[in-house]
Design a protein around this motif. Structure first.
Motif, mmCIF file in Angstrom:
data_model
loop_
_atom_site.group_PDB
_atom_site.id
_atom_site.type_symbol
_atom_site.label_atom_id
_atom_site.label_comp_id
_atom_site.label_asym_id
_atom_site.label_seq_id
_atom_site.Cartn_x
_atom_site.Cartn_y
_atom_site.Cartn_z
ATOM 1 N N CYS A 16 0.822 -1.203 0.000
ATOM 2 C CA CYS A 16 0.000 0.000 0.000
ATOM 3 C C CYS A 16 0.859 1.257 0.000
ATOM 4 N N HIS A 17 0.412 2.260 -0.719
ATOM 5 C CA HIS A 17 0.945 3.622 -0.647
ATOM 6 C C HIS A 17 2.453 3.700 -0.941
ATOM 7 N N ALA A 18 2.899 2.826 -1.846
ATOM 8 C CA ALA A 18 4.312 2.807 -2.253
ATOM 9 C C ALA A 18 5.248 2.641 -1.065
ATOM 10 N N GLY A 19 4.739 2.052 0.015
ATOM 11 C CA GLY A 19 5.582 1.851 1.183
ATOM 12 C C GLY A 19 5.690 3.071 2.077
ATOM 13 N N SER A 20 4.781 4.020 1.942
ATOM 14 C CA SER A 20 4.698 5.194 2.828
ATOM 15 C C SER A 20 6.012 5.941 3.012
ATOM 16 N N PRO A 21 6.549 6.518 1.936
ATOM 17 C CA PRO A 21 7.772 7.336 2.081
ATOM 18 C C PRO A 21 7.432 8.633 2.818
ATOM 19 N N HIS A 22 7.579 8.613 4.134
ATOM 20 C CA HIS A 22 7.124 9.735 4.955
ATOM 21 C C HIS A 22 8.131 10.873 5.026
ATOM 22 N N ASP A 23 9.387 10.595 4.750
ATOM 23 C CA ASP A 23 10.414 11.644 4.713
ATOM 24 C C ASP A 23 10.604 12.048 3.256
ATOM 25 N N ARG A 24 10.107 13.221 2.897
ATOM 26 C CA ARG A 24 10.122 13.630 1.497
ATOM 27 C C ARG A 24 11.348 14.480 1.137
ATOM 28 N N SER A 25 12.318 14.558 2.031
ATOM 29 C CA SER A 25 13.566 15.212 1.655
ATOM 30 C C SER A 25 14.290 14.348 0.637
ATOM 31 N N ALA A 26 15.266 14.917 -0.051
ATOM 32 C CA ALA A 26 16.031 14.143 -1.024
ATOM 33 C C ALA A 26 16.687 12.940 -0.353
ATOM 34 N N GLU A 27 17.200 13.158 0.846
ATOM 35 C CA GLU A 27 17.845 12.068 1.578
ATOM 36 C C GLU A 27 16.815 11.009 1.972
ATOM 37 N N GLY A 28 15.635 11.471 2.376
ATOM 38 C CA GLY A 28 14.592 10.536 2.775
ATOM 39 C C GLY A 28 14.129 9.666 1.628
ATOM 40 N N LEU A 29 13.962 10.257 0.458
ATOM 41 C CA LEU A 29 13.518 9.488 -0.698
ATOM 42 C C LEU A 29 14.599 8.519 -1.175
ATOM 43 N N THR A 30 15.855 8.930 -1.057
ATOM 44 C CA THR A 30 16.946 8.020 -1.407
ATOM 45 C C THR A 30 16.945 6.807 -0.486
ATOM 46 N N ALA A 31 16.754 7.053 0.812
ATOM 47 C CA ALA A 31 16.724 5.960 1.784
ATOM 48 C C ALA A 31 15.524 5.048 1.531
ATOM 49 N N TRP A 32 14.361 5.650 1.237
ATOM 50 C CA TRP A 32 13.164 4.856 0.928
ATOM 51 C C TRP A 32 13.400 3.973 -0.291
ATOM 52 N N GLY A 33 13.985 4.535 -1.349
ATOM 53 C CA GLY A 33 14.243 3.764 -2.559
ATOM 54 C C GLY A 33 15.173 2.591 -2.311
ATOM 55 N N LYS A 34 16.133 2.802 -1.436
ATOM 56 C CA LYS A 34 17.066 1.721 -1.102
ATOM 57 C C LYS A 34 16.346 0.611 -0.334
ATOM 58 N N GLU A 35 15.538 1.000 0.632
ATOM 59 C CA GLU A 35 14.809 0.006 1.423
ATOM 60 C C GLU A 35 13.765 -0.727 0.582
ATOM 61 N N LEU A 36 13.168 -0.004 -0.363
ATOM 62 C CA LEU A 36 12.133 -0.589 -1.215
ATOM 63 C C LEU A 36 12.641 -1.805 -1.980
ATOM 64 N N LYS A 37 13.917 -1.835 -2.272
ATOM 65 C CA LYS A 37 14.488 -2.950 -3.028
ATOM 66 C C LYS A 37 14.325 -4.284 -2.308
ATOM 67 N N HIS A 38 14.259 -4.242 -0.984
ATOM 68 C CA HIS A 38 14.059 -5.485 -0.236
ATOM 69 C C HIS A 38 12.717 -6.117 -0.593
ATOM 70 N N LEU A 39 11.724 -5.276 -0.896
ATOM 71 C CA LEU A 39 10.399 -5.778 -1.258
ATOM 72 C C LEU A 39 10.259 -5.999 -2.758
ATOM 73 N N SER A 40 10.815 -5.106 -3.561
ATOM 74 C CA SER A 40 10.623 -5.217 -5.006
ATOM 75 C C SER A 40 11.318 -6.449 -5.591
ATOM 76 N N ARG A 41 12.332 -6.946 -4.905
ATOM 77 C CA ARG A 41 12.998 -8.149 -5.430
ATOM 78 C C ARG A 41 12.188 -9.423 -5.156
ATOM 79 N N LEU A 42 11.150 -9.314 -4.329
ATOM 80 C CA LEU A 42 10.252 -10.448 -4.096
ATOM 81 C C LEU A 42 9.158 -10.406 -5.159
#
Length: 295
Positions: free
Chosen positions: A182-208
């Motif tokens: 749901c909700h693209a994994g709720s990227p709640h930190d919308r700073s550039a650093e926050g979105l970079t961190a979210w994208g990195k963490e998202l890979k744990h799910l997208s590879r499934l």
């Protein structure tokens, strides 16, 4: 392309089902002040907004009713009364319950039921109070996920980026349970650093490969969002999951707090490349939720 499917929305009739959070006045939630939506939101109102943008079918997601079965039965009654609007539903069920099998039997007696949702994480502040993050350490939760999949049910996953790696380890043990993030994994930190961190963490799910991603709810953590501000989120989801594992959801009426339906739909229409429209706005949801929407 043919009509859209909205894969994530809510309805409620405050006289038919009790929703504690919709009755609580003056309580600010992680997504903001709910006061403007603390009133009935019925299928007729949703259809008026969504159909104007080409939506022809939808998926109702549980939304914090006191009694999940009562909510599911009410949604079924709405679907029965509106056979010209194909609607599936995802219900709330506690996957750690000792009578889980009996509960799922009751839910699966309703023909619109396709999956279950039990929220793992909403936002750091609320999670600290609710303790829902602890589900990931509960072996009953994994067992419940596995049983859901064995029954042909999917699981709608709501969590925050900080929980993605741990959650992926759990989901990897339930490969036969289709998961909708749901909700693209709720990227709640919308700073550039926050979105970079979210994208990195998202890979744990997208590879499934049994995990599919919803482009939904992006206004909850950025009330004044713009096409430019959500572009990196949409692009990252499409790049990691591919169009066949991404689907659109409005999250109405919660995201109605920040946008009208037309603005939301037009933003996504422009952000998703034209060659991906048939999958993101219809095909993925049709297949995932077995909607069999009309052509």
């Amino acid at each position: 392309m043919t009509g859209w499917i909205d894969a994530h929305h809510h309805l409620w009739d405050l006289g038919a089902v009790h929703y504690p959070w919709l009755m609580a006045k003056g309580v600010t939630r992680f997504f903001g002040n709910p006061a403007p939506i603390q009133r009935d939101y019925l299928l007729g109102g949703f259809r008026t907004e969504a159909a104007a943008e080409g939506v022809i079918a939808s998926v109702h997601i549980q939304v914090g009713a006191e009694d999940g079965l009562a909510e599911a039965r009410w949604v079924q009654s709405v679907a029965d009364a509106n056979p010209d609007w194909p609607m599936a539903q995802v219900v709330f069920c506690d996957l750690t319950a000792p009578d889980l099998s009996e509960q799922l039997d009751r839910f699966q007696s309703l023909p619109t039921v396709r999956g279950v949702r039990q929220i793992v994480g909403r936002a750091p502040g609320e999670d600290a109070q609710t303790g829902t993050n602890a589900l990931l350490d509960d072996p009953r939760f994994l067992s419940g996920l596995q049983e859901a999949g064995q029954r042909g049910l999917s699981f709608d996953l709501q969590l925050i980026p900080e929980l993605m790696e741990k959650t992926a380890r759990v989901l990897a043990q339930a490969p036969d349970t289709p998961v909708a993030l749901c909700h693209a994994g709720s990227p709640h930190d919308r700073s550039a650093e926050g979105l970079t961190a979210w994208g990195k963490e998202l890979k744990h799910l997208s590879r499934l490969l049994h995990v599919t991603c919803k482009l939904s709810g992006l206004g909850m953590f950025e009330h004044n969002w713009t096409v430019a501000s959500v572009r990196p989120i949409v692009e990252t989801c499409l790049a990691q999951f591919g169009a066949d594992r991404v689907m659109f959801g409005s999250n109405f009426p919660v995201d109605k707090l920040y946008s009208d339906y037309r603005t939301l739909a037009q933003a996504y229409r422009g952000l998703v490349p034209a060659e991906m429209h048939s999958a993101v706005f219809r095909g993925t949801a049709d297949r995932f939720y077995n909607l069999e929407a009309p052509q």
